[in-house]
Design a protein around this motif. Structure first.
Motif, mmCIF file in Angstrom:
data_model
loop_
_atom_site.group_PDB
_atom_site.id
_atom_site.type_symbol
_atom_site.label_atom_id
_atom_site.label_comp_id
_atom_site.label_asym_id
_atom_site.label_seq_id
_atom_site.Cartn_x
_atom_site.Cartn_y
_atom_site.Cartn_z
ATOM 1 N N UNK A 128 0.857 -1.182 0.000
ATOM 2 C CA UNK A 128 0.000 0.000 0.000
ATOM 3 C C UNK A 128 0.891 1.228 0.000
ATOM 4 N N UNK A 129 0.679 2.100 -0.975
ATOM 5 C CA UNK A 129 1.539 3.269 -1.153
ATOM 6 C C UNK A 129 0.703 4.455 -1.608
ATOM 7 N N UNK A 130 0.567 5.454 -0.747
ATOM 8 C CA UNK A 130 -0.133 6.704 -1.082
ATOM 9 C C UNK A 130 -1.519 6.471 -1.680
ATOM 10 N N UNK A 131 -2.282 5.586 -1.069
ATOM 11 C CA UNK A 131 -3.641 5.336 -1.531
ATOM 12 C C UNK A 131 -3.753 4.342 -2.674
ATOM 13 N N UNK A 132 -2.632 3.763 -3.088
ATOM 14 C CA UNK A 132 -2.630 2.753 -4.147
ATOM 15 C C UNK A 132 -2.330 1.387 -3.529
ATOM 16 N N UNK A 133 -3.082 0.388 -3.952
ATOM 17 C CA UNK A 133 -2.899 -0.982 -3.506
ATOM 18 C C UNK A 133 -2.231 -1.757 -4.632
ATOM 19 N N UNK A 134 -1.009 -2.196 -4.404
ATOM 20 C CA UNK A 134 -0.255 -2.917 -5.417
ATOM 21 C C UNK A 134 -0.340 -4.410 -5.119
ATOM 22 N N UNK A 135 -0.891 -5.164 -6.065
ATOM 23 C CA UNK A 135 -1.068 -6.600 -5.905
ATOM 24 C C UNK A 135 -0.723 -7.299 -7.216
ATOM 25 N N UNK A 136 -0.706 -8.640 -7.162
ATOM 26 C CA UNK A 136 -0.564 -9.396 -8.418
ATOM 27 C C UNK A 136 -1.933 -9.658 -9.015
ATOM 28 N N UNK A 137 -2.800 -10.297 -8.257
ATOM 29 C CA UNK A 137 -4.162 -10.532 -8.730
ATOM 30 C C UNK A 137 -4.982 -9.238 -8.588
ATOM 31 N N UNK A 138 -5.802 -8.927 -9.562
ATOM 32 C CA UNK A 138 -6.681 -7.761 -9.435
ATOM 33 C C UNK A 138 -7.553 -7.883 -8.192
ATOM 34 N N UNK A 139 -7.687 -6.781 -7.490
ATOM 35 C CA UNK A 139 -8.423 -6.803 -6.231
ATOM 36 C C UNK A 139 -9.173 -5.485 -6.049
ATOM 37 N N UNK A 140 -10.369 -5.581 -5.532
ATOM 38 C CA UNK A 140 -11.150 -4.398 -5.202
ATOM 39 C C UNK A 140 -11.176 -4.229 -3.692
ATOM 40 N N UNK A 141 -10.700 -3.077 -3.220
ATOM 41 C CA UNK A 141 -10.685 -2.797 -1.792
ATOM 42 C C UNK A 141 -11.073 -1.343 -1.590
ATOM 43 N N UNK A 142 -12.066 -1.124 -0.766
ATOM 44 C CA UNK A 142 -12.602 0.213 -0.566
ATOM 45 C C UNK A 142 -11.512 1.173 -0.085
ATOM 46 N N UNK A 143 -11.475 2.340 -0.714
ATOM 47 C CA UNK A 143 -10.532 3.374 -0.313
ATOM 48 C C UNK A 143 -9.206 3.342 -1.022
ATOM 49 N N UNK A 144 -9.019 2.371 -1.930
ATOM 50 C CA UNK A 144 -7.737 2.246 -2.625
ATOM 51 C C UNK A 144 -7.943 2.091 -4.129
ATOM 52 N N UNK A 145 -6.956 2.553 -4.886
ATOM 53 C CA UNK A 145 -6.913 2.272 -6.322
ATOM 54 C C UNK A 145 -5.906 1.145 -6.501
ATOM 55 N N UNK A 146 -6.326 0.092 -7.162
ATOM 56 C CA UNK A 146 -5.531 -1.124 -7.303
ATOM 57 C C UNK A 146 -4.718 -1.129 -8.598
ATOM 58 N N UNK A 147 -3.422 -1.381 -8.480
ATOM 59 C CA UNK A 147 -2.553 -1.623 -9.627
ATOM 60 C C UNK A 147 -2.135 -3.086 -9.567
ATOM 61 N N UNK A 148 -2.377 -3.825 -10.655
ATOM 62 C CA UNK A 148 -2.137 -5.268 -10.616
ATOM 63 C C UNK A 148 -1.754 -5.791 -11.995
ATOM 64 N N UNK A 149 -1.601 -7.098 -12.064
ATOM 65 C CA UNK A 149 -1.272 -7.765 -13.319
ATOM 66 C C UNK A 149 -2.089 -9.033 -13.455
ATOM 67 N N UNK A 150 -1.386 -10.160 -13.706
ATOM 68 C CA UNK A 150 -1.946 -11.517 -13.717
ATOM 69 C C UNK A 150 -2.777 -11.855 -14.945
ATOM 70 N N UNK A 151 -3.624 -10.938 -15.384
ATOM 71 C CA UNK A 151 -4.611 -11.262 -16.423
ATOM 72 C C UNK A 151 -4.001 -11.279 -17.827
#
Length: 210
Positions: A128-151
């Protein structure tokens, strides 16, 4: 070659290789590099030229030279399988690059974390960095913008007649953006965007918003 965008009033730069650069952090984000995949498939009889294993490293060098980042974050699936001879090439690349590296573990990252620790590569399940959620699998989490891959997202475009063209893309919706696979020989998955979604296709020369 690049396209500058804003997410939550923060600037990012999309690169046609599938890389994402965060200027404010001087950080390069890459997903699904899949190092070792060429050697893995050759071992199982696939007719892939041996020199193909060097293509990912050439791409890595080129995009690092372009942005000159101060750190690199891999959003999962950095190495495709168990250890093979491409790991030696990776060790050499890490030694030459001399940058802080961080890996968000993906489903293909099965190599012991100790091997990454020996290279001073930090591993996390998410970041979690400055309101961004960095993950591998796409994920929806309230209050964060998700950056991901996998797909490995792509879109299929139809031309005149019955011509079709499938191109990798950055896939963005209200709370999420999925990066295209950075690695060669990774394959793609055709996404079906909804009206509110944004697609940035990547070609060999540029990034284009549809």
């Amino acid at each position: 070659m690049t396209l500058e965008i804003e997410i939550n009033n923060i600037a990012f730069i999309l690169h046609n290789t599938g890389a994402l650069y965060w200027p404010g952090k001087k950080m390069l984000l890459l997903s699904d590099v899949h190092l070792g995949k060429v050697s893995h498939f050759r071992k199982h009889g696939s007719a892939i030229p041996n020199n193909a294993m060097f293509q990912n490293f050439k791409k890595l060098d080129a995009v690092v030279k372009h942005f000159e980042p101060e750190s690199i974050c891999f959003l999962g699936d950095l190495f495709h399988s168990s250890l093979n001879k491409e790991w030696i090439l990776f060790e050499q690349w890490v030694s030459n690059i001399r940058l802080p590296l961080l890996l968000i573990a993906g489903n293909h990252d099965i190599i012991s974390p100790h091997k990454y620790e020996e290279l001073n590569i930090a591993i996390h399940n998410e970041w979690i960095l400055d309101g961004f959620l960095l993950t591998h699998h796409p994920e929806t989490r309230e209050g964060f913008f998700n950056l991901s891959g996998h797909v490995h997202p792509a879109v299929q475009l139809q031309g005149m007649g019955r011509q079709f063209l499938k191109l990798p893309c950055f896939f963005r919706n209200k709370n999420q953006m999925i990066l295209p696979a950075f690695g060669e020989f990774t394959g793609t998955y055709v996404v079906e965007p909804q009206q509110e979604d944004i697609i940035y296709i990547t070609t060999k020369e540029e990034v284009i918003r549809l």
